[in-house]
Design an enzyme around this catalytic site. Structure first.
Site, PDB file in Angstrom:
ATOM      1  N   HIS A 225      16.018 -14.805  -9.106  1.00 19.51           N
ATOM      2  CA  HIS A 225      16.787 -15.121 -10.318  1.00 19.51           C
ATOM      3  C   HIS A 225      18.299 -15.187 -10.053  1.00 19.51           C
ATOM      4  O   HIS A 225      19.055 -15.601 -10.938  1.00 19.51           O
ATOM      5  CB  HIS A 225      16.534 -14.079 -11.410  1.00 19.51           C
ATOM      6  CG  HIS A 225      15.141 -14.103 -11.953  1.00 19.51           C
ATOM      7  ND1 HIS A 225      14.549 -15.246 -12.457  1.00 19.51           N
ATOM      8  CD2 HIS A 225      14.208 -13.123 -12.058  1.00 19.51           C
ATOM      9  CE1 HIS A 225      13.321 -14.961 -12.848  1.00 19.51           C
ATOM     10  NE2 HIS A 225      13.086 -13.681 -12.615  1.00 19.51           N
TER      11      HIS A 225
ATOM     12  N   ASP B  82       5.674 -16.360  -8.396  1.00 19.74           N
ATOM     13  CA  ASP B  82       6.002 -15.285  -9.331  1.00 19.74           C
ATOM     14  C   ASP B  82       5.661 -15.729 -10.760  1.00 19.74           C
ATOM     15  O   ASP B  82       5.695 -16.920 -11.074  1.00 19.74           O
ATOM     16  CB  ASP B  82       7.496 -14.971  -9.229  1.00 19.74           C
ATOM     17  CG  ASP B  82       7.896 -13.687  -9.924  1.00 19.74           C
ATOM     18  OD1 ASP B  82       8.010 -12.660  -9.244  1.00 19.74           O
ATOM     19  OD2 ASP B  82       8.099 -13.721 -11.156  1.00 19.74           O
TER      20      ASP B  82
ATOM     21  N   HIS C 115       7.462 -15.399 -13.217  1.00 19.85           N
ATOM     22  CA  HIS C 115       8.701 -15.932 -13.785  1.00 19.85           C
ATOM     23  C   HIS C 115       9.240 -17.069 -12.922  1.00 19.85           C
ATOM     24  O   HIS C 115       9.122 -17.036 -11.693  1.00 19.85           O
ATOM     25  CB  HIS C 115       9.773 -14.839 -13.877  1.00 19.85           C
ATOM     26  CG  HIS C 115       9.330 -13.624 -14.628  1.00 19.85           C
ATOM     27  ND1 HIS C 115       8.967 -12.458 -13.987  1.00 19.85           N
ATOM     28  CD2 HIS C 115       9.191 -13.407 -15.956  1.00 19.85           C
ATOM     29  CE1 HIS C 115       8.614 -11.561 -14.905  1.00 19.85           C
ATOM     30  NE2 HIS C 115       8.739 -12.118 -16.097  1.00 19.85           N
TER      31      HIS C 115
END
Length: 317
Positions: free
Chosen positions: A127, A164, A166
């Site tokens: 991220h 993942d 996300h």
């Protein structure tokens, strides 16, 4: 004989996120304990990672952001000012060692002293963008590894597979206009951080080198493996032909995770690993490095990561 290399350092337990936080030191311990208990020692070797230098970090991150991280940690505020990432006194050193593990693993895989590698590092990275940490991430470990492989070893084309739960918005952002790094992501949709729609395919020279496969809550083998990896990723690699395969291995895609709501089994994790290994074996001389991202239910994280490593060790070459 070359084996699967596994990064190991107790420093990964020194990044403290606070009581009850899902991204906790026990994640690292659970993985290491499960590997040592369930996989024969003859199949793997330990990798002692070096810390990334600040020059290494600047391959992907702005100098001002690095200084921001230092200030935020020194302030004892407990969270990065750029986003939702808890930090503690040793978080900067631990983050350098997380990125450094990927760099060290790439060196080992490229010089053939390891068949492939798994880096169960903390904090995670996918991220983090060039100027912002968020989503439990400080530095983008896998992106730094990709840029290092290009700079140090002259690797021209790299595939990053991110499974993942996300979407790895930071990794996507770093390579969005770059045709030398193909970013592929399967992820739950809708879900944090709200990016990763199918129409996000890159920009400029990088158009067509980002592939997002968002999947609905409850998706499993059919949607993620068959409809995304086999039907979309594999055909794309026939033309891209990567020279190195990197995996953002987020085991929060596994069924029973406390944050994710997908339905991937341990067997599915092994099969996703086999797909990536096949790509590496077909195009990249087997060169593959996997990096831990998410996965927060400790028993499921441990068993999924163990099957991932078992597959890396038994199906390389």
């Amino acid at each position: 004989m070359a084996k699967t290399a596994i990064a190991r350092s107790e420093q990964y337990t020194m990044h403290l996120t606070g009581h009850g936080h899902p991204e906790r030191p026990e994640r690292y311990t659970a993985i290491i304990n499960s590997i040592t208990t369930n996989i024969p020692e003859s199949l793997y070797t330990w990798l002692d990672p070096r810390s990334a230098t600040e020059s290494d970090i600047m391959l992907c991150h702005a100098p001002d952001y690095i200084e921001c991280v230092k200030r935020d940690i020194a302030s004892s505020y407990g969270c990065l000012s750029t986003g939702d990432t808890n930090v503690s006194e040793q978080s900067f050193e631990t983050a350098l060692l997380a990125a450094g593990a990927v760099i060290t693993a790439i060196d080992r895989v490229v010089d053939r002293s390891a068949n492939n590698a798994f880096c169960p590092v903390r904090p995670p990275g996918h991220h983090a963008s060039s100027d912002r940490g968020m989503g439990f991430c400080i530095f983008n470990n896998i992106a730094i590894g990709a840029r290092y492989a290009q700079k140090k070893h002259g690797v021209k084309k790299i595939l990053i597979v991110d499974w993942d739960v996300h979407h790895g918005n930071g990794t996507q952002n770093i390579f969005y206009d770059d045709p030398t790094v193909f970013y592929f992501s399967t992820h739950q949709w809708p879900c944090y951080p709200g990016t990763g729609r199918a129409h996000e395919t890159g920009t400029g020279k990088g158009k067509g080198f980002t592939m997002n496969c968002p999947c609905a809550i409850g998706s499993g083998k059919t949607e993620i493996i068959e409809q995304s990896m086999m039907s979309k990723l594999l055909p794309a690699m026939q033309s891209f032909k990567p020279e190195l395969v990197l995996i953002s291995a987020g085991f929060d895609c596994r069924i029973g995770d406390i944050i994710g709501a997908l339905a991937i089994s341990d067997e599915d994790c092994a099969n996703m690993t086999k797909i990536c290994l096949n790509i590496a074996n077909n195009f990249a001389e087997g060169r593959l490095v996997s990096v831990l991202e998410g996965g927060y239910a400790l028993p499921g994280l441990a068993t999924a990561a163990t099957e991932h490593v078992r597959t890396l060790a038994q199906h390389s070459g």
